[in-house]
Design an enzyme around this catalytic site. Structure first.
Site, PDB file in Angstrom:
ATOM      1  N   LYS A 287     -11.161   9.171  -3.994  1.00  0.00           N
ATOM      2  CA  LYS A 287     -10.925   8.374  -2.791  1.00  0.00           C
ATOM      3  C   LYS A 287     -11.611   9.055  -1.607  1.00  0.00           C
ATOM      4  O   LYS A 287     -11.438  10.246  -1.375  1.00  0.00           O
ATOM      5  CB  LYS A 287      -9.425   8.253  -2.540  1.00  0.00           C
ATOM      6  CG  LYS A 287      -9.049   7.188  -1.530  1.00  0.00           C
ATOM      7  CD  LYS A 287      -7.544   6.955  -1.515  1.00  0.00           C
ATOM      8  CE  LYS A 287      -7.178   5.838  -0.533  1.00  0.00           C
ATOM      9  NZ  LYS A 287      -5.730   5.560  -0.523  1.00  0.00           N
ATOM     10  N   GLU A 382       9.107  -2.186  -4.443  1.00  0.00           N
ATOM     11  CA  GLU A 382       9.984  -2.545  -3.329  1.00  0.00           C
ATOM     12  C   GLU A 382      11.367  -2.987  -3.778  1.00  0.00           C
ATOM     13  O   GLU A 382      12.378  -2.618  -3.170  1.00  0.00           O
ATOM     14  CB  GLU A 382       9.320  -3.643  -2.488  1.00  0.00           C
ATOM     15  CG  GLU A 382       8.042  -3.217  -1.793  1.00  0.00           C
ATOM     16  CD  GLU A 382       6.810  -3.326  -2.665  1.00  0.00           C
ATOM     17  OE1 GLU A 382       5.711  -2.956  -2.187  1.00  0.00           O
ATOM     18  OE2 GLU A 382       6.927  -3.775  -3.825  1.00  0.00           O
ATOM     19  N   ARG A 411       9.356  -8.993  -1.027  1.00  0.00           N
ATOM     20  CA  ARG A 411       9.364  -8.825  -2.477  1.00  0.00           C
ATOM     21  C   ARG A 411      10.745  -8.456  -3.005  1.00  0.00           C
ATOM     22  O   ARG A 411      11.001  -8.557  -4.197  1.00  0.00           O
ATOM     23  CB  ARG A 411       8.379  -7.722  -2.873  1.00  0.00           C
ATOM     24  CG  ARG A 411       6.933  -8.038  -2.590  1.00  0.00           C
ATOM     25  CD  ARG A 411       6.043  -6.886  -2.981  1.00  0.00           C
ATOM     26  NE  ARG A 411       4.668  -7.328  -3.156  1.00  0.00           N
ATOM     27  CZ  ARG A 411       3.747  -6.672  -3.847  1.00  0.00           C
ATOM     28  NH1 ARG A 411       4.065  -5.534  -4.429  1.00  0.00           N
ATOM     29  NH2 ARG A 411       2.534  -7.129  -3.961  1.00  0.00           N
TER      30      ARG A 411
END
Length: 655
Positions: A287, A382, A411
């Site tokens: 990344k 979540e 969610r």
């Protein structure tokens, strides 16, 4: 050093142009793409380190497969900058990405047929891709479906549900697993540990190939035996690989492979392109690749803002551009939240905090370092975060704070209802990013949570207008014995070192007393209310400005007294008008006999809002102060001291 004659990006206007290049040209194109992304984001801001890490993977996918006939599904839409650049969007729109009239920072079907879905959050791509693959199979199109997922999405329950439903004979289905060991922050949980152990031992691979070829030669039953042989090969691979995780789901696992070696990636994709079973390619990437600071600190460079301090990229190019470095701005609501929970933990040592992979964004890094045994990052899960908080708080002597973004709370609605509110468990929900997301657009606006939070029995719902009241609410909630939601936006705000005031639920504040019109402004929109008040005062109109602080329970006592002398009411909120503060006020007016009051409500209309700057978006939905002033004057029939053309608006009532 690249020369002017080696400019490939400007001539690659489509995937067809990309496939006309030699494989040897692709590394140079990848280099140019990184420079483009760095250069543009240094001016516009956006998701930097994640896009720098997946350039080669995106190029290889487009080089081997034929989008949009072959379907690409990105698990996190903010990783699709390379995809945008090579699908006809390398023009002035990309140079203003996430800005007015520019491209979305996420995949967007309105922009291109190469973008199949609006994609903002991780975890749903595999289910979507399976649905596409099933339709392609039924229609016998022969098209491929490629699902580009990140390792962090494997912590999401929906991804695991999709894995559980992949048929082991599904053709033309390829999963690209981009493993950079990061979500926004570092990954957590057992799945991350499994990925770190996965090895594709060459001996096991050769044994499997030989076994399959031998079995297929057996007359009549060879194909069926070959299928069973694939299961046997998993056992063979167990001798060499410590965690054959994906093959337990019927996937043919290939990897780990170097996600930045584009030549090998192209060859690998060609090799697996027409396999009669689903394949997962485990690609290891870095990344922030191409920018030293982003590689060293990918979390800080996950999302960057424009026009800050500058550093040089290490990419070898004559047009090396300068890029942004995050610097400290004035204190925001999330920063005040992060500082306050550290204070609370020193007073209440049993305080625990749960977050679904948002520790950095919600400013919980200091809490994580100082109180590691009281901090729980459950990954991109979540629903689990909410239910886990409920389970922990059921027997816990101290409080549990579930820190979650407003848009991600959507969610976990069932878990909020079933596992916390119905059980009357006093979890405190710190709802971050409540309000418009502006540059991020429709998938990230936190403007729907009030609509379901209001409906939960016995739940307290509050929103502070500034940092001092946020601190008050957090300190006060430690003594409330019921589920509590404290929502706040990511904007700069005022704060001081004053001692927190313990507040009772359902207590509003009158910021200014007037006579002619009552303005009820929720949270940080009180600044708009004060500006509106100033403009009305210039016209000889005296407004009362009220901050309800609590949407539930509403301060019916204070509001009832004000309504005895105010029949004209204005509500302001940065939330959907349907289901938010306006709905709560109108319910009250009708229930308590004030139905003849004239009500004018400002908020987000019943539509999806794309990305834009704050000023443009406010104006487009009629929440800029000038538009609000005009509507107030015309709706309530106030006369201007100075003539000016105004649009006429229909007067509405609470009923």
């Amino acid at each position: 050093m690249m020369t002017e004659t080696a400019k490939f990006l400007d001539v690659v206007q489509s995937p067809e142009h990309l496939r006309q290049l030699s494989p040897n040209d692709l590394p140079l194109l990848a280099d140019e793409i990184r420079h483009k992304i760095i250069s543009v984001l240094s001016k516009t801001g956006g998701h930097l380190s994640s896009n720098l890490g997946c350039v080669e993977l995106s190029l290889a996918m487009h080089y081997v497969f034929n989008s949009p006939e072959d379907k690409f599904v990105f698990d996190v839409g903010h990783q699709c900058y390379t995809h945008k650049l090579i699908t006809g969007r390398n023009d002035q729109r990309f140079c203003s990405i996430r800005k007015s009239e520019g491209l979305s920072g996420f995949s967007n079907p309105e922009e291109s047929p190469h973008d199949l879905f609006y994609t903002g959050h991780a975890g749903n791509a595999l289910s979507l891709a399976l649905g596409l693959a099933e339709t392609e199979k039924q229609q016998q199109t022969g098209n491929h479906v490629l699902c580009f997922i990140g390792d962090a999405s494997l912590s999401c329950g929906l991804t695991m549900e999709a894995l559980n439903n992949i048929p082991d004979n599904l053709e033309n289905f390829i999963i690209i697993l981009n493993d950079n060991k990061m979500s926004i922050s570092e990954n957590v949980g057992s799945t991350a540990r499994i990925l770190s152990k996965l090895l594709n031992h060459p001996t096991a691979g050769k044994l499997r190939d030989k076994l399959g070829k031998w079995l297929r030669k057996i007359p009549r039953c060879g194909c069926e035996l070959e299928k069973r042989g694939r299961r046997v090969s998993i056992s063979v691979k167990n001798l060499f690989c410590s965690a054959p995780f994906f093959e337990q789901f019927g996937l043919s696992y290939v990897g780990p492979v170097d996600g930045h070696n584009i030549t090998k990636l192209v060859a690998l994709l060609e090799a697996v392109k027409n396999q009669p079973f689903p394949v997962i390619i485990h690609a290891v990437t870095t990344k922030g690749k191409g920018l030293d600071d982003a590689q060293e600190n990918p979390a800080a460079y996950h999302g960057v803002s424009p026009n800050f301090g500058k550093k040089k990229s290490h990419l070898q190019s004559e047009d090396c551009r300068e890029v942004v470095v995050v610097t400290k701005k004035s204190e925001s609501f999330p920063q005040i939240f992060g500082r306050t929970v550290c204070e609370l933990a020193t007073i209440h040592p049993s305080l625990s905090i749960v977050t679904p992979a948002m520790s950095l964004g919600s400013c919980l890094e200091d809490f994580k370092k100082t109180f590691p045994h009281n901090f729980y990052d459950v990954g991109i899960a979540e629903g689990h975060a909410v239910a886990f908080s409920g389970g922990m708080a059921k027997l816990k002597q101290g409080k549990v704070i579930c820190s979650i973004y407003s848009t991600f709370l959507l969610r976990a609605l069932d878990n909020l209802f079933h596992d916390v509110c119905m059980q009357k468990i006093p979890v405190i929900f710190a709802i971050d990013r409540a309000g418009l997301a502006f540059e991020d657009g429709r998938s990230h606006h936190g403007i729907y949570d009030l609509s379901f939070l209001r409906t939960m029995p016995d739940m307290i719902v509050a929103q502070p207008r500034n940092g001092n009241i946020l601190r008050d609410l957090l300190f006060s909630a430690m003594d409330w014995n019921c589920p509590t939601a404290i929502r706040y936006p990511k904007v700069a705000t005022e704060t001081s070192d004053q001692i927190p005031v313990l507040r009772n639920p359902g207590s509003a504040e009158i910021l200014h007393q007037g006579e002619d019109v009552l303005i009820i402004a929720l949270g940080h929109t009180y600044k708009m209310a004060l500006q509106l008040r100033a403009k009305l005062l210039e016209q000889g109109i005296s407004p009362t400005v009220m901050d309800p602080i609590f949407v539930k329970p509403l301060d019916t006592h204070t509001l009832g007294i004000l309504l005895m002398t105010h029949s004209k009411i204005v509500t302001i909120e940065e939330h959907a008008l349907k289901g938010g503060l306006a709905s709560e006020i109108n319910d009250f007016l009708i229930s308590f006999g004030f139905g003849k009051s004239q009500v004018l409500s400002f908020g987000v209309p019943d539509q999806f809002l794309n990305h834009d700057s704050a000023d443009v978006m406010y104006k487009s939905i009629g929440m800029d102060v000038d538009t609000m002033f005009t509507k107030v004057m015309t709706t309530f029939g106030f006369r201007l001291r100075h003539s000016s053309p105004y649009v006429k608006y229909r007067i509405t009532s609470a009923s």
